[in-house]
Design a protein around this motif. Structure first.
Motif, PDB file in Angstrom:
ATOM      1  N   ARG A  11       3.685  -3.619   8.736  1.00  0.00           N
ATOM      2  CA  ARG A  11       3.168  -4.535   7.724  1.00  0.00           C
ATOM      3  C   ARG A  11       1.806  -5.095   8.138  1.00  0.00           C
ATOM      4  N   ASP A 321      -3.542  -4.308  -3.313  1.00  0.00           N
ATOM      5  CA  ASP A 321      -2.334  -4.998  -2.848  1.00  0.00           C
ATOM      6  C   ASP A 321      -1.081  -4.233  -3.279  1.00  0.00           C
ATOM      7  N   ARG A 322      -1.071  -3.795  -4.540  1.00  0.00           N
ATOM      8  CA  ARG A 322       0.096  -3.051  -5.018  1.00  0.00           C
ATOM      9  C   ARG A 322       0.252  -1.744  -4.250  1.00  0.00           C
ATOM     10  N   GLU A 325       1.535  -2.488  -0.768  1.00  0.00           N
ATOM     11  CA  GLU A 325       2.965  -2.777  -0.792  1.00  0.00           C
ATOM     12  C   GLU A 325       3.777  -1.501  -0.992  1.00  0.00           C
ATOM     13  N   ARG A 328       3.769   0.355   2.214  1.00  0.00           N
ATOM     14  CA  ARG A 328       4.692  -0.253   3.164  1.00  0.00           C
ATOM     15  C   ARG A 328       6.131   0.145   2.874  1.00  0.00           C
ATOM     16  N   ARG A 329       6.473   0.124   1.578  1.00  0.00           N
ATOM     17  CA  ARG A 329       7.837   0.490   1.217  1.00  0.00           C
ATOM     18  C   ARG A 329       8.106   1.964   1.497  1.00  0.00           C
TER      19      ARG A 329
END
Length: 503
Positions: A11, A321-322, A325, A328-329
């Motif tokens: 992260r 940002d999306r 994320e 990261r997922r």
């Protein structure tokens, strides 16, 4: 790093990349806006300079046109005065009658609606001859400047008086000296130009409300002005800022304030060598009016561009940002065991390779624990797969709770087998971690099937030419030794062939 530590690191890395991307995007947007601002600013400065130069040229042309008209008439009138002075010197003039004498004297005299009659005054200032009548009135002008100036100074040449009342109308008087053969002062020849001439000249012009035109004599006397102000006509403006340079340069301009309204203006003249100099003034507000409108329009366009760029920047930052994320997922999904939340074997292999190289480079030890649930197949068959999954989750929690350092890593290899990597860990330290895990699992599983674990421990300092499978092989053999010793114990491999029981 344990499983949670690893994902925290992921992260942080993704966050770092996102912040860098956001900074680059913001910097690019700011540079874009500043670049457009610089270009637009340069264009507006050029436009401002062009507006000023265009106004100067326009005002200079206007001043030149008016000056040419006024001074051409003055020169024509002066020729008439010169002709009268020359004709008065003719000796035959004394022997002709009055009518013929007038024809001889004024044969070249300019006659125009705005020009007054030409008059001859003797040395005492008495009117002797008048081009308008055969019987001139008894009049003495000896105290007038247009007479006394020639009496006092024979080098005056053409004299232009201050604005004055002359023969019942406001006018300027032009005069020439009459000298005898011995240089004696014999009188003057004088004529006038009425102010109606100047008003007629100015009435043909289309001027802005704040525009001014001034006609100034060489001594600084304001002869005429439009808009017309009788109270300032005849005053001396030589002390006003910039006026002196009018008579020191043939043409030019200066920035000054009006002597009446104090409005800042561009003051332009075309020929400072003429008897009367025309100075045209245009307010700076009018000079830059069109430029100001264009500057406002360009500024609004630039502001709109900045708002659009800011909007797109915010939009793309949100998209970054999306995406971060989502990455990261995806990273978690690709490297995480879905049941226990620990990292999977594929990611563990990558990490152990990296840590092994680091230990080799820094000449530090690295430890590995291989953990296996005892009799798990029998437990799974007896209690079912759901209970077996709960046991695996419990073991993972015990392992994660026991691995505290940020650099440690816990993973599920598959089935009931787990591994813990301890960078910098000695055999003694690794044995302590293994015992902690074993005891926690034993304590936790009381009443839940009494599940236990066997742990193989290995620690070594990498040597050149060695690879991490050597460490894995030693820990795996230690695990089998623990199984052979009855399970629910830890075995430390002192070397590849030297295994020590720790229970």
């Amino acid at each position: 790093m344990n499983g949670g530590g690893f994902f925290e690191r992921v992260r942080k890395e993704i966050g770092r990349r996102r912040r860098m991307s956001a900074r680059l995007l913001i910097a690019s947007s700011v540079i874009t806006v500043l670049g457009f601002s610089a270009v637009c600013g340069s264009i507006m400065l050029d436009m401002r300079g062009n507006a000023q130069e265009l106004a100067r040229q326009t005002q200079e042309n206007l001043a030149s046109t008016i000056s040419a008209d006024i001074n051409r008439n003055i020169e024509a009138y002066d020729l008439s005065l010169r002709s009268v002075v020359s004709n008065l010197a003719l000796p035959q003039l004394a022997h002709v009658d009055e009518t013929l004498r007038r024809l001889i004297l004024f044969d070249h005299a300019s006659i125009a609606r705005h020009f007054g009659s030409i008059q001859v005054f003797d040395a005492q200032g008495n009117l002797t001859i008048d081009s308008a009548t055969l019987t001139p009135e008894k009049l003495n002008r000896g105290d007038e400047p247009f007479v006394s100036a020639h009496r006092d100074d024979p080098t005056v040449g053409l004299y232009i008086s201050r604005p004055m009342q002359h023969r019942g109308t406001f006018a300027i008087v032009l005069s020439r000296r009459i000298s005898g053969t011995d240089g004696r002062f014999l009188g003057v020849v004088a004529g006038s130009i009425r102010f109606s001439y100047f008003k007629q000249v100015f009435s043909r012009l289309r001027l802005e409300p704040d525009d001014t035109i001034g006609v100034v004599a060489r001594d600084g006397t304001l002869v005429m002005r439009t808009p017309f102000r009788p109270d300032v006509i005849g005053t001396n403006v030589m002390g006003a800022p910039g006026v002196r340079q009018v008579f020191s340069q043939r043409r030019g301009w200066y920035s000054g304030e009006g002597i009446i309204d104090q409005i800042p203006r561009m003051m332009v003249w075309a020929d400072g060598t003429r008897p009367l100099v025309v100075i045209v003034g245009k307010s700076w507000s009018d000079v830059f009016r069109m430029w100001r409108h264009e500057a406002i329009r360009i500024s609004l366009i630039l502001l709109g561009l900045a708002i659009i760029v800011a909007g797109f920047t915010v939009f793309f930052i949100r998209e970054i940002d999306r995406r971060a994320e989502a990455e990261r997922r995806l990273e978690e999904l690709a490297t995480t065991d879905s049941l226990t939340g620990l990292i999977n074997r594929r990611k563990f292999d990558t990490l152990i390779e990296r840590e092994w190289r680091r230990a080799l480079r820094m000449n530090t030890p690295i430890a590995l624990l291989i953990i296996d649930a005892d009799h798990f197949k029998a437990f799974n068959d007896g209690y079912g797969h759901q209970a077996g999954d709960q046991v695996l989750v419990g073991i993972a929690l015990c392992i994660g709770d026991s691995v505290q350092r940020a650099g440690d890593c816990a993973a599920r290899f598959g089935g009931e087998e787990f591994a813990v990597l301890l960078p910098g860990g000695s055999a003694t330290a690794a044995q302590g971690v293994a015992e902690t895990i074993r005891n926690k699992v034993a304590h936790w599983s009381v009443g839940q099937g009494d599940v236990t674990v066997s742990i193989g421990v290995a620690s070594m300092t990498p040597a050149p030419g060695q690879h991490w499978p050597v460490l894995f092989e030693a820990a795996d053999k230690a695990l089998y030794a623990a199984k052979d010793l009855g399970r629910n114990c830890c075995v430390v491999a002192a070397s590849r062939h030297d295994l020590t029981l720790a229970a």
